[in-house]
Design an enzyme around this catalytic site. Structure first.
Site, mmCIF file in Angstrom:
data_model
loop_
_atom_site.group_PDB
_atom_site.id
_atom_site.type_symbol
_atom_site.label_atom_id
_atom_site.label_comp_id
_atom_site.label_asym_id
_atom_site.label_seq_id
_atom_site.Cartn_x
_atom_site.Cartn_y
_atom_site.Cartn_z
ATOM 1 N N ASP A 129 1.838 8.189 8.877
ATOM 2 C CA ASP A 129 2.591 7.208 8.093
ATOM 3 C C ASP A 129 2.921 7.813 6.727
ATOM 4 O O ASP A 129 2.174 8.647 6.205
ATOM 5 C CB ASP A 129 1.736 5.949 7.922
ATOM 6 C CG ASP A 129 2.490 4.769 7.337
ATOM 7 O OD1 ASP A 129 2.873 3.878 8.096
ATOM 8 O OD2 ASP A 129 2.673 4.749 6.095
ATOM 9 N N HIS A 186 -4.254 0.326 5.814
ATOM 10 C CA HIS A 186 -4.559 0.100 4.394
ATOM 11 C C HIS A 186 -5.711 -0.870 4.173
ATOM 12 O O HIS A 186 -6.180 -1.007 3.039
ATOM 13 C CB HIS A 186 -3.332 -0.435 3.656
ATOM 14 C CG HIS A 186 -2.189 0.530 3.581
ATOM 15 N ND1 HIS A 186 -2.333 1.807 3.098
ATOM 16 C CD2 HIS A 186 -0.881 0.390 3.933
ATOM 17 C CE1 HIS A 186 -1.156 2.429 3.161
ATOM 18 N NE2 HIS A 186 -0.268 1.592 3.663
#
Length: 312
Positions: free
Chosen positions: A162, A125
């Protein structure tokens, strides 16, 4: 050849506030699972610290400088509502990046068949100048850039399974025509990115949203129809995996319905594709997974398949 496992005790020094899901116990549970007798053949290696030059493959110096100035002398400091930094956080993040870079070096030099980097914090991220989603440095993207810029590869693929979209990896590789980024993720879900129309600066990004409560069967259909053919067409010389295990049905932060057996299947299939297109060269790096038992079991299943394919 063997499968290498890169990890380091420094990753236990990345301390989060009480009750935070990205907790030290994640690392402890993965380490315990991988200490079982069935993993005796793992080539266990310390994840080295990455250099400042390594960080600059993904982030400008001013961003890294800013992180260093925000690191507290004690306790934790919030960088946003979800992402915190403690005295040991940057060292841990540098171990994660350093482990991924060392894994790339070992796999590309044929020291090992493949590798798993069991470090924290996760990285997918972190954008060029923005820490977010528990992530500080873009581990997988930096590893891909290392393979391209320093090993001279022409094509590297990053597959992110993910449950959350890897917005940081996407941002860091958006304008990189030598890299293919593929992400399957729940949608709607934080961070809200990862729509199919986000295709990168060179049609090098593939986003595959999955509806809440999607089962492993839906995941398998998506990968068989979309991901595996795309990888074969792209023919990467190295496959990097962002291995998040929070799509597991037990995970508290999302609502997909995968099982440990689904991660076994997915790892085996990705290794099969890698064997077809790049001699089985796979580097996997740990991302999310916040139910401790599910994380331990799924990580163990993932590494078991890496080992099985590494000796095939």
């Amino acid at each position: 050849m063997t499968t290498a496992l890169y990890t380091h005790p420094d990753c236990l020094d990345h301390i989060m506030p009480p009750g935070h899901p990205e907790q030290v116990a994640r690392m402890a549970h993965v380490s315990e699972a991988l200490s079982a007798p069935s993993f005796a053949a793992l080539d266990r290696r310390d994840a080295p610290l990455c250099s400042d030059a390594d960080v600059l493959l993904g982030h400008p110096q001013r961003y890294f400088d800013r992180l260093q100035t925000k690191a507290p002398v004690s306790g934790t400091r919030p960088l946003d509502a979800d992402t915190h930094i403690s005295p040991g956080s940057l060292t841990a993040a540098r171990r994660a990046v350093g482990g991924a870079i060392a894994a790339v070096d070992a796999v590309l030099s044929d020291e090992v068949s493949n590798a798993f980097v069991a470090c924290r914090p996760p990285g997918h991220h972190a954008e060029q100048e923005k820490p977010m989603g528990f992530c500080l440095l873009g581990t997988a993207a930096i590893a891909a850039k290392h393979a391209l810029d320093r090993h001279g590869l022409s094509r590297v693929a990053v597959v992110d399974f993910d449950v959350h979209h890897g917005n940081g990896t996407q941002a860091l590789l958006w304008n990189e025509p030598r890299a293919l980024f593929v992400s399957s993720h729940q949608m709607p879900l934080w961070p809200g990115s990862g729509h199919p129309h986000e295709t990168g600066g060179h049609d090098n990004v593939i986003n595959l949203p999955l509806a809440p409560m999607s089962s492993g069967a839906e995941m398998r259909r998506t990968y068989e129809s979309e991901v595996f053919p795309a990888l074969i067409r792209f023919a990467p010389e190295l496959l990097i995996l962002s291995a998040g295990f929070d799509a597991h049905t037990a995970d508290p932060l999302a609502q997909l319905d995968w099982t440990t057996e689904d991660f076994t299947w997915l790892t085996a299939q990705l290794c099969d594709v890698a064997r077809e297109v790049c001699g089985g060269r796979v580097v996997s790096t740990l991302e999310g997974g916040y139910d401790l038992k599910a994380l331990a079991n799924s990580s163990a299943a993932h590494v078991h398949e890496l080992m099985r394919n590494g000796t095939a």
